[in-house]
Scaffold this active site. Sequence first.
Site, short mmCIF file in Angstrom:
data_model
loop_
_atom_site.label_atom_id
_atom_site.label_comp_id
_atom_site.label_asym_id
_atom_site.label_seq_id
_atom_site.Cartn_x
_atom_site.Cartn_y
_atom_site.Cartn_z
CB SER A 1 -4.27 6.91 -1.83
OG SER A 1 -4.44 6.71 -0.36
CB THR B 1 -8.09 -0.19 -4.69
OG1 THR B 1 -7.45 0.47 -3.91
CG2 THR B 1 -9.18 -0.90 -3.89
N GLY B 2 -5.51 -1.62 -3.66
CA GLY B 2 -4.81 -2.58 -2.75
C GLY B 2 -3.51 -2.77 -2.90
NE ARG C 1 4.59 -0.28 -5.32
CZ ARG C 1 3.34 0.01 -5.24
NH1 ARG C 1 2.75 1.21 -5.51
NH2 ARG C 1 2.42 -1.26 -5.08
CB VAL C 2 5.61 1.37 -11.02
CG1 VAL C 2 4.39 1.46 -12.03
CG2 VAL C 2 6.70 2.77 -11.51
N GLY C 3 3.30 0.25 -8.99
CA GLY C 3 2.20 -0.49 -8.67
C GLY C 3 1.39 -0.79 -9.67
CG ASP C 4 -2.45 -2.03 -8.88
OD1 ASP C 4 -2.02 -1.25 -7.84
OD2 ASP C 4 -3.73 -2.39 -8.94
CB THR D 1 -2.73 5.26 -7.01
OG1 THR D 1 -2.63 4.93 -5.84
CG2 THR D 1 -1.41 4.59 -8.04
CB THR E 1 -5.85 3.05 -5.83
OG1 THR E 1 -4.57 3.31 -5.36
CG2 THR E 1 -6.01 3.39 -7.40
N GLY F 1 -0.58 -3.32 -4.79
CA GLY F 1 -0.27 -3.58 -6.48
C GLY F 1 0.63 -4.83 -6.88
N1 ASP Z 1 -2.89 -0.14 -5.73
C1 ASP Z 1 -1.95 0.95 -5.34
C2 ASP Z 1 -0.58 0.29 -5.49
O1 ASP Z 1 -0.30 -0.56 -5.07
C3 ASP Z 1 -2.36 1.21 -4.01
C4 ASP Z 1 -3.68 1.43 -3.64
O2 ASP Z 1 -4.59 0.97 -4.10
O3 ASP Z 1 -3.83 2.07 -2.47
O4 ASP Z 1 0.18 1.42 -6.07
#
Ligand code: ASP
Length: 326
Positions: free
Chosen positions: A84, A237-238, A214-217, A204, A186, A240
């Site tokens: 990850s 984490t989780g 795609r871009v997350g948090d 991450t 992450t 995004g």
């Molecule tokens: N927070 C991360 C994202 O959404 C993913 C993760 O925590 O595994 O990119």
Amino acid sequence: MKNSRRQFIKNTALTGIILPSIIKEFPEVKNSESKVIQYPITIATWNNKKAIQAAWSILKAEGDALDAVQAGAMVPEADPEDTSVGYGGFPDRDGDVTLDASIMDHKGNAGAVMYLEGIKHPIAVARMVMEKTPHVFLAGSGAKQFALENGFIEENLLTEKAKQAWENWKLNSKYEPKINSERHDTIGILAQDSKGNIAGACSTSGLAFKMKGRVGDSPIIGAGLYVDNEVGAATATGLGEAVVKKVGAFSIVEMMRTGMSPQMACEAAVKRLLSMPNHKDLQVGYIAINNLGQYGGFSLQPGFQFYLIQKGKAKLVESKSYFKNK
Ligand code: ASP
């Protein structure tokens, strides 16, 4: 808390005593609210033991929180078994590994990279964005160009293991990006050094098999990471998309500013996710520290963990969660 801390600093300035030296000589010194100072501390999402050990070796030698969080984040970034983060991270649905990372120091400076390809240590690039440019975010080919110009080398980050997982995913996925409550590893890492300064980092490869682009948090300041030296810091984490919509890390720091403990603030931030129609299907985990070095963590679904070393004591914590069963 802020005013009393200011008063404390003012008083010590008047008497000519410097805060860090007091803390060094009297590690149990209490602030005016009689709360015992609990730093140095470093804490990370998931069972990131090796990352925390790397960060702690810097804090132990009275190094800076910023160096500690960077050193910590670089551990899973270089680990091919961590699917990850960084090298070995699962690719997007087109088979490309794209990385996101952010970093903040105790002065409120911030740097981040997103959609970065071919560079093993996005956190080091994020720090360079923070320290060497007038900007906060660099994305995609621009981020890569900046990294290459600054001595980073281009590498293939797609390991055989990650490629195989992607090939397997393609068999049944119909190329549909999916949210899931597993596979969130992450690294979000926070530290407070012996001077009391706080820093944070987050790195991450994002959601496995995500849509291209795609871009997350994680690289978004305020969502995946936020640091305010007067108050504390938080990271996520989780899923995004959920963290971004709720501006997760910033909301936790702001709740701590009102006097909530890190634990209360993480719980309150997780409860804010309940207004989302898909909250039963997603996972989010938060961790936080305040400026006394107290910590907290909470998640929506069970299964979240965090690892920390506080004043030399290491601990893996099975996080409490809003839902008790999957
Ligand atoms: N927070 C991360 C994202 O959404 C993913 C993760 O925590 O595994 O990119």
